[in-house]
Design a protein around this motif. Structure first.
Motif, PDB file in Angstrom:
ATOM      1  N   LEU A  16      81.742  27.349  56.301  1.00 31.45           N
ATOM      2  CA  LEU A  16      82.315  28.142  55.222  1.00 31.45           C
ATOM      3  C   LEU A  16      81.816  27.656  53.866  1.00 31.45           C
ATOM      4  CD1 LEU A  16      84.251  30.412  54.422  1.00 31.45           C
ATOM      5  CD2 LEU A  16      86.083  28.698  54.382  1.00 31.45           C
ATOM      6  N   ASP A  17      81.780  26.351  53.673  1.00 27.14           N
ATOM      7  CA  ASP A  17      81.336  25.813  52.382  1.00 27.14           C
ATOM      8  C   ASP A  17      79.880  26.156  52.095  1.00 27.14           C
ATOM      9  OD1 ASP A  17      83.861  24.761  51.848  1.00 27.14           O
ATOM     10  OD2 ASP A  17      83.379  22.840  52.792  1.00 27.14           O
ATOM     11  N   ASP A  18      79.010  26.051  53.112  1.00 26.71           N
ATOM     12  CA  ASP A  18      77.601  26.417  52.916  1.00 26.71           C
ATOM     13  C   ASP A  18      77.458  27.898  52.590  1.00 26.71           C
ATOM     14  OD1 ASP A  18      76.904  23.802  53.449  1.00 26.71           O
ATOM     15  OD2 ASP A  18      76.069  24.214  55.446  1.00 26.71           O
ATOM     16  N   ALA A  19      78.255  28.745  53.255  1.00 28.69           N
ATOM     17  CA  ALA A  19      78.183  30.191  53.006  1.00 28.69           C
ATOM     18  C   ALA A  19      78.685  30.532  51.607  1.00 28.69           C
ATOM     19  CB  ALA A  19      78.975  30.951  54.065  1.00 28.69           C
ATOM     20  N   ILE A  20      79.771  29.910  51.178  1.00 26.80           N
ATOM     21  CA  ILE A  20      80.275  30.144  49.818  1.00 26.80           C
ATOM     22  C   ILE A  20      79.203  29.767  48.812  1.00 26.80           C
ATOM     23  CG2 ILE A  20      81.908  29.293  48.085  1.00 26.80           C
ATOM     24  CD1 ILE A  20      84.007  29.210  50.397  1.00 26.80           C
ATOM     25  N   ASP A  21      78.541  28.635  49.041  1.00 25.44           N
ATOM     26  CA  ASP A  21      77.456  28.211  48.152  1.00 25.44           C
ATOM     27  C   ASP A  21      76.324  29.229  48.155  1.00 25.44           C
ATOM     28  OD1 ASP A  21      75.862  26.177  46.555  1.00 25.44           O
ATOM     29  OD2 ASP A  21      74.595  26.394  48.345  1.00 25.44           O
ATOM     30  N   PHE A  35      91.703  31.233  52.743  1.00 26.03           N
ATOM     31  CA  PHE A  35      92.880  31.345  53.591  1.00 26.03           C
ATOM     32  C   PHE A  35      92.521  30.920  55.006  1.00 26.03           C
ATOM     33  CE2 PHE A  35      90.632  35.281  53.028  1.00 26.03           C
ATOM     34  CZ  PHE A  35      90.509  35.833  54.291  1.00 26.03           C
ATOM     35  N   THR A  36      93.541  30.774  55.834  1.00 21.20           N
ATOM     36  CA  THR A  36      93.376  30.404  57.232  1.00 21.20           C
ATOM     37  C   THR A  36      93.888  31.548  58.096  1.00 21.20           C
ATOM     38  OG1 THR A  36      93.693  28.071  56.683  1.00 21.20           O
ATOM     39  CG2 THR A  36      93.997  28.699  58.988  1.00 21.20           C
ATOM     40  N   ARG A  41      91.780  30.778  64.824  1.00 18.71           N
ATOM     41  CA  ARG A  41      91.362  29.391  64.552  1.00 18.71           C
ATOM     42  C   ARG A  41      90.198  29.390  63.562  1.00 18.71           C
ATOM     43  NH1 ARG A  41      90.723  27.712  70.488  1.00 18.71           N
ATOM     44  NH2 ARG A  41      89.039  26.473  69.608  1.00 18.71           N
ATOM     45  N   ALA A  42      90.424  30.081  62.428  1.00 17.03           N
ATOM     46  CA  ALA A  42      89.357  30.276  61.443  1.00 17.03           C
ATOM     47  C   ALA A  42      89.798  29.869  60.048  1.00 17.03           C
ATOM     48  CB  ALA A  42      88.924  31.737  61.424  1.00 17.03           C
ATOM     49  N   ARG A  43      88.873  29.232  59.358  1.00 18.36           N
ATOM     50  CA  ARG A  43      88.989  29.066  57.906  1.00 18.36           C
ATOM     51  C   ARG A  43      88.214  30.221  57.320  1.00 18.36           C
ATOM     52  NH1 ARG A  43      87.241  24.618  54.845  1.00 18.36           N
ATOM     53  NH2 ARG A  43      85.218  24.892  55.786  1.00 18.36           N
ATOM     54  N   ALA A  44      88.715  30.816  56.245  1.00 20.00           N
ATOM     55  CA  ALA A  44      88.073  32.013  55.715  1.00 20.00           C
ATOM     56  C   ALA A  44      88.127  32.025  54.197  1.00 20.00           C
ATOM     57  CB  ALA A  44      88.746  33.260  56.272  1.00 20.00           C
ATOM     58  N   ALA A  45      87.267  32.855  53.625  1.00 21.75           N
ATOM     59  CA  ALA A  45      87.261  33.075  52.178  1.00 21.75           C
ATOM     60  C   ALA A  45      86.803  34.499  51.916  1.00 21.75           C
ATOM     61  CB  ALA A  45      86.325  32.088  51.478  1.00 21.75           C
ATOM     62  N   PHE A  54      82.748  40.184  50.406  1.00 23.00           N
ATOM     63  CA  PHE A  54      82.429  39.711  51.749  1.00 23.00           C
ATOM     64  C   PHE A  54      83.551  38.787  52.183  1.00 23.00           C
ATOM     65  CE2 PHE A  54      77.847  40.702  51.336  1.00 23.00           C
ATOM     66  CZ  PHE A  54      77.593  41.131  52.625  1.00 23.00           C
ATOM     67  N   GLU A  55      83.977  38.933  53.438  1.00 27.06           N
ATOM     68  CA  GLU A  55      84.916  37.995  54.026  1.00 27.06           C
ATOM     69  C   GLU A  55      84.096  37.068  54.919  1.00 27.06           C
ATOM     70  OE1 GLU A  55      89.296  38.126  56.130  1.00 27.06           O
ATOM     71  OE2 GLU A  55      87.990  39.875  56.302  1.00 27.06           O
ATOM     72  N   LEU A  56      84.170  35.781  54.638  1.00 28.95           N
ATOM     73  CA  LEU A  56      83.408  34.772  55.361  1.00 28.95           C
ATOM     74  C   LEU A  56      84.346  34.023  56.294  1.00 28.95           C
ATOM     75  CD1 LEU A  56      81.510  33.342  52.251  1.00 28.95           C
ATOM     76  CD2 LEU A  56      80.721  35.134  53.818  1.00 28.95           C
ATOM     77  N   PHE A  57      83.941  33.850  57.550  1.00 25.18           N
ATOM     78  CA  PHE A  57      84.765  33.184  58.553  1.00 25.18           C
ATOM     79  C   PHE A  57      84.032  31.984  59.129  1.00 25.18           C
ATOM     80  CE2 PHE A  57      85.443  37.777  58.946  1.00 25.18           C
ATOM     81  CZ  PHE A  57      86.814  37.881  58.838  1.00 25.18           C
ATOM     82  N   GLU A  58      84.672  30.844  59.163  1.00 23.28           N
ATOM     83  CA  GLU A  58      84.197  29.693  59.940  1.00 23.28           C
ATOM     84  C   GLU A  58      85.192  29.531  61.084  1.00 23.28           C
ATOM     85  OE1 GLU A  58      84.136  24.895  59.636  1.00 23.28           O
ATOM     86  OE2 GLU A  58      83.456  25.973  57.846  1.00 23.28           O
ATOM     87  N   VAL A  59      84.762  29.881  62.292  1.00 30.70           N
ATOM     88  CA  VAL A  59      85.650  29.903  63.454  1.00 30.70           C
ATOM     89  C   VAL A  59      85.352  28.708  64.351  1.00 30.70           C
ATOM     90  CG1 VAL A  59      86.395  31.243  65.457  1.00 30.70           C
ATOM     91  CG2 VAL A  59      85.746  32.414  63.340  1.00 30.70           C
ATOM     92  N   GLU A  60      86.389  27.981  64.690  1.00 36.86           N
ATOM     93  CA  GLU A  60      86.258  26.815  65.563  1.00 36.86           C
ATOM     94  C   GLU A  60      85.642  27.221  66.896  1.00 36.86           C
ATOM     95  OE1 GLU A  60      89.425  24.008  67.860  1.00 36.86           O
ATOM     96  OE2 GLU A  60      89.889  24.511  65.770  1.00 36.86           O
ATOM     97  N   GLY A  61      84.546  26.561  67.281  1.00 33.42           N
ATOM     98  CA  GLY A  61      83.916  26.808  68.576  1.00 33.42           C
ATOM     99  C   GLY A  61      83.027  28.040  68.649  1.00 33.42           C
TER     100      GLY A  61
END
Length: 135
Positions: A16-21, A35-36, A41-45, A54-61
């Protein structure tokens, strides 16, 4: 018929941090909110540039984007959502700016019906940019 309008596109990313950057540095999007999503099981922004989101999702696994989804002509051979597209005034100027920023330019189209390009974001997701031609 019910009225509706476009709200956002969503992409899954490994970081998520790399995508936000990337979305900020390359395309000028800023974080609107983080938000979560517990059920996924995702962190999102949500990142925003004017009315575009854009909604960005970092999903566990989550697994990586398959190689065939990283190239526009190959991606069309798999059913499902393909990409979002944004209009640019001058494709050549846009491409020069993207090259300067080190963006991964996946594909350039110059046809009688129009011209455009596809970028890969930091996770390989395709985003199209179109210059409409008067035909």
């Amino acid at each position: 018929m019910a009225e509706f309008s476009f709200h956002h596109g969503g992409v899954s990313v490994p970081s998520l941090d790399d995508a936000i950057d990337w979305y900020g540095r390359v395309l000028g999007f800023a974080v609107e909110k983080r938000f979560t999503i517990e059920a996924a099981r995702a962190r999102a922004a949500m990142v925003r540039k004017g009315p575009l989101r854009f909604e960005l999702f970092e999903v566990e696994g989550a697994g990586p984007l398959p190689e065939e989804r990283r190239h526009p002509p190959a991606d069309l051979r798999t059913h499902g959502n393909k990409h979002v597209a944004f209009r640019v005034e001058d494709l050549d100027s846009f491409l020069a700016e993207m090259e300067e920023k080190g963006a991964d330019i996946a594909f350039v189209v110059r046809e009688a019906f129009g011209k455009g390009c596809f970028l890969r974001d930091c996770a390989g997701n395709l985003i199209e940019f179109v210059e409409e031609l008067d035909v």
